[in-house]
Design an enzyme around this catalytic site. Structure first.
Site, PDB file in Angstrom:
ATOM      1  N   SER A  66      29.052  -2.375   5.108  1.00  0.00           N
ATOM      2  CA  SER A  66      28.204  -3.443   4.545  1.00  0.00           C
ATOM      3  C   SER A  66      26.855  -2.957   4.020  1.00  0.00           C
ATOM      4  O   SER A  66      26.178  -3.703   3.317  1.00  0.00           O
ATOM      5  CB  SER A  66      27.967  -4.520   5.592  1.00  0.00           C
ATOM      6  N   LYS A  69      26.331  -3.230   0.425  1.00  0.00           N
ATOM      7  CA  LYS A  69      26.021  -4.528  -0.203  1.00  0.00           C
ATOM      8  C   LYS A  69      24.610  -4.540  -0.780  1.00  0.00           C
ATOM      9  O   LYS A  69      24.335  -5.248  -1.756  1.00  0.00           O
ATOM     10  CB  LYS A  69      26.178  -5.661   0.823  1.00  0.00           C
ATOM     11  N   TYR A 194      35.384  -3.491  -4.180  1.00  0.00           N
ATOM     12  CA  TYR A 194      34.593  -3.770  -2.968  1.00  0.00           C
ATOM     13  C   TYR A 194      34.993  -2.844  -1.812  1.00  0.00           C
ATOM     14  O   TYR A 194      34.128  -2.291  -1.120  1.00  0.00           O
ATOM     15  CB  TYR A 194      34.774  -5.243  -2.577  1.00  0.00           C
ATOM     16  N   TYR A 246      23.139  -9.967   9.997  1.00  0.00           N
ATOM     17  CA  TYR A 246      23.956 -11.176  10.126  1.00  0.00           C
ATOM     18  C   TYR A 246      23.365 -12.150  11.134  1.00  0.00           C
ATOM     19  O   TYR A 246      22.172 -12.369  11.147  1.00  0.00           O
ATOM     20  CB  TYR A 246      25.415 -10.823  10.470  1.00  0.00           C
ATOM     21  N   VAL A 264      29.905  -2.052   9.648  1.00  0.00           N
ATOM     22  CA  VAL A 264      30.837  -1.978  10.783  1.00  0.00           C
ATOM     23  C   VAL A 264      31.298  -0.555  11.101  1.00  0.00           C
ATOM     24  O   VAL A 264      31.991  -0.334  12.087  1.00  0.00           O
ATOM     25  CB  VAL A 264      32.094  -2.876  10.607  1.00  0.00           C
TER      26      VAL A 264
HETATM   27  O1  DON Z   1      34.302  -6.427   4.275  1.00  0.00           O
HETATM   28  C1  DON Z   1      34.351  -5.909   5.368  1.00  0.00           C
HETATM   29  O2  DON Z   1      34.794  -6.530   6.326  1.00  0.00           O
HETATM   30  C2  DON Z   1      33.831  -4.489   5.567  1.00  0.00           C
HETATM   31  N1  DON Z   1      34.194  -3.649   4.483  1.00  0.00           N
HETATM   32  C3  DON Z   1      32.353  -4.478   5.724  1.00  0.00           C
HETATM   33  C4  DON Z   1      31.872  -5.375   6.830  1.00  0.00           C
HETATM   34  C5  DON Z   1      30.648  -4.916   7.502  1.00  0.00           C
HETATM   35  O3  DON Z   1      30.273  -3.756   7.468  1.00  0.00           O
HETATM   36  C6  DON Z   1      29.961  -5.915   8.328  1.00  0.00           C
HETATM   37  N2  DON Z   1      28.805  -5.315   8.970  1.00  0.00           N
HETATM   38  N3  DON Z   1      28.388  -5.257  10.048  1.00  0.00           N
END
Ligand code: DON
Length: 310
Positions: A66, A69, A194, A246, A264
């Protein structure tokens, strides 16, 4: 900033943090992420002059997830302008988990509430110029290469593929937004871009340097080039404060007080305006998807150097 970061014994901090390795779980919903060395710990600080201090991270590289982003938002702002981007994505925190779908239906107008939750980030990725996943991801890569002055950053194809094959919730978010005309274009192509953007791999110093770019108001540290306007850099950092962690953003603001974005993979990027960037990494996550040891190291660094912006 109070005190001298270069006098900190970061190796000792990494050793101390090992006591927390019994807490948290490595992300498992992206199967490939479960295979990473779970006990890795790293911390890096890069100031806006480019000086670096780091410790740990023997595992060397990890995916941005994330954190990408923030980069995608910066590029979408450059590609489409602020007015267009924020006609499709809001500016408010959700208080919900990052992959939640609920507010897409209950918010009026039915647009994602911000660019840091998955729905908003998917919409942002759809705005990046390019008519194929390859052309879009190449532009994101080249943007990061310019920021870092380093063209080694690339997609971990195994992680990207693993997420692409299992991203049913992200597909749902995309279809929901396609129905509501928040996005146009091919859902699979946007998802492909993405998942590749999330799978861009960096080391701990590259992560801190990325943070330093935003701390430096959108001017690259290696070349001094103003790649992003200060205003756009400020927008990115503001979202890092309000939504970067978040539904733990409020607690993080109180305990750490640094604009930051988590992923993540277990990485967290921080940006201290006019001072420098921070990268911390350790794959075990708490229930809200943030790195347990990453949070510990961020809080320790912020308190030790008095980095809170508040
Ligand atoms: O879209 C997703 O679920 C992952 N590629 C990224 C999510 C993420 O890193 C949330 N962060 N804490």
């Amino acid at each position: 900033m109070k005190g001298n970061v270069y006098e900190l014994q970061l190796e000792d901090w990494v050793q101390e943090a090992k006591a927390l390795l019994n807490q948290g779980e490595v992300a498992s919903y992206i199967p490939a992420l479960q295979k990473v060395p779970a006990n890795c710990i790293g911390i890096s600080f890069v100031d806006i002059e480019g000086r670096t201090i780091h410790a740990g991270a023997e595992c060397q590289t990890f995916t941005l997830q994330s954190i990408s982003k923030v980069v995608a938002l910066a590029l979408a702002l450059l590609d489409q302008g602020e007015e267009y981007v924020f006609s499709k994505v809001g500016m408010e925190p959700t208080g919900d988990p990052f992959h939640s779908i609920i507010k897409l239906e209950t918010s009026k107008p039915s647009i994602p509430l911000n660019p840091m939750i998955n729905a908003g980030a998917l919409a942002v990725t759809s705005m990046i110029k390019g008519n194929s996943a390859d052309s879009k991801i190449n532009r994101i890569k080249s943007f990061i290469h310019q920021i870092l002055g380093d063209d080694t950053v690339d997609v971990n194809e195994g992680v990207a593929q693993s997420e692409f094959e299992t991203a049913f919730l992200n597909r749902s978010l995309l279809y929901f937004m396609k129905q509501g005309k928040v996005i146009d274009g091919d859902v699979e192509m946007i998802l492909d871009t993405y998942t590749k953007q999330c799978s861009l791999e960096v080391n701990i110093d590259q992560l801190a340097l990325l943070g330093a770019f935003f701390a430096n108001g959108g001017k690259t540290i290696p070349s001094g080039k103003q790649l992003l306007s200060e205003h756009y850099a400020q927008i990115c950092k503001t979202f890092m404060v309000t939504c970067g962690m978040y539904d733990a953003s409020g607690e993080f603001a109180i305990k750490v007080g640094i604009p930051a974005k988590s992923g993540v993979s277990g990485a967290i990027m921080g940006s201290v305006k006019g001072v420098g960037g921070i990268g911390v990494y350790s794959p075990r996550l708490n229930k809200k998807g943030n790195s347990v040891i990453g949070l510990y190291l961020m809080e320790k660094l912020s308190k030790r150097l008095d980095l809170s912006i508040f």
